[in-house]
Design a protein around this motif. Structure first.
Motif, PDB file in Angstrom:
ATOM      1  N   ALA A   1      79.758  89.024  26.259  1.00  0.00           N
ATOM      2  CA  ALA A   1      79.140  88.022  25.385  1.00  0.00           C
ATOM      3  C   ALA A   1      79.733  86.640  25.657  1.00  0.00           C
ATOM      4  CB  ALA A   1      79.317  88.405  23.921  1.00  0.00           C
TER       5      ALA A   1
ATOM      6  N   ILE B   1      84.698  84.611  22.237  1.00  0.00           N
ATOM      7  CA  ILE B   1      83.797  83.515  21.853  1.00  0.00           C
ATOM      8  C   ILE B   1      84.367  82.188  22.333  1.00  0.00           C
ATOM      9  CG2 ILE B   1      82.771  82.282  19.895  1.00  0.00           C
ATOM     10  CD1 ILE B   1      82.763  84.975  18.380  1.00  0.00           C
TER      11      ILE B   1
ATOM     12  N   ALA C   1      77.050  91.089  22.332  1.00  0.00           N
ATOM     13  CA  ALA C   1      77.812  90.910  21.094  1.00  0.00           C
ATOM     14  C   ALA C   1      77.474  91.993  20.076  1.00  0.00           C
ATOM     15  CB  ALA C   1      77.541  89.526  20.508  1.00  0.00           C
TER      16      ALA C   1
ATOM     17  N   LEU D   1      77.332  83.618  17.621  1.00  0.00           N
ATOM     18  CA  LEU D   1      78.299  84.671  17.910  1.00  0.00           C
ATOM     19  C   LEU D   1      79.327  84.800  16.784  1.00  0.00           C
ATOM     20  CD1 LEU D   1      78.888  84.096  21.731  1.00  0.00           C
ATOM     21  CD2 LEU D   1      77.597  85.948  20.650  1.00  0.00           C
TER      22      LEU D   1
END
Length: 171
Positions: free
Chosen positions: A105, A147, A97, A126
């Motif tokens: 990520a 995410i 990230a 995140l």
């Protein structure tokens, strides 16, 4: 019989799945578990160093790794527990990230959620990283939507519960 094994639903599935896959190569579950924990521990050390080096000197990064491994409870990172895999995945997710590799990520975040219950905390973490990147660039990045992949790890855990017990919230 699934009823006999319902107590196993307390465990998140990624570590046992990884041990089982590695045991197919080695032929021993305990040795596989120790190897996975050891390899994940080494990966966690390397990832921690790279993550710290983003904001600090190489010397400070070395010290961070040193203190990680000399801390009295660090022996949990070298035994057949989920801690080292969890830590390696969290650090990998955060490093990805921070470097703007949001697909990695998201995928690593989903694996974090498949490893341990507290893994869901990676979601707001995140989001904070995405917010900091937005503040620095003042521009929207569609890659931040990765995410949204993170909760899939937890949903897979719930699906395993539902398959084994008929109730996703059996745990």
């Amino acid at each position: 019989n699934d009823a006999e094994h319902r107590h196993l639903l307390n465990f998140y599935p990624l570590y046992p799945w990884t041990v089982r896959a590695f045991a197919l190569l080695i032929g021993n579950y305990f040795v596989s578990a120790v190897w996975i924990s050891t390899l994940a521990s080494v990966a966690a050390g390397l990832l921690l160093r790279r993550l710290v080096e983003l904001d600090h000197s190489a010397k400070i990064a070395e010290r961070a790794v040193w203190f990680l491994f000399i801390f009295p409870t660090s022996y949990f990172l070298h035994t057949a527990y989920t801690e080292s895999l969890f830590l390696a995945l969290v650090l990998g997710c955060l490093l990805a990230a921070c470097k703007g590799r949001w697909a990695w990520a998201g995928i690593l975040g989903a694996l974090v959620c498949l490893t341990r219950g507290p893994g869901v905390v990676i979601i707001p973490t995140l989001c904070v990283e995405a917010w900091q990147q937005y503040r620095a660039m003042r521009r929207w990045n569609w890659a931040w939507l990765w995410i949204a992949v993170v909760p899939l790890g937890y949903l897979i855990f719930l699906a395993v519960n539902a398959k084994v017990s008929g109730n996703p919230f059996t745990f």
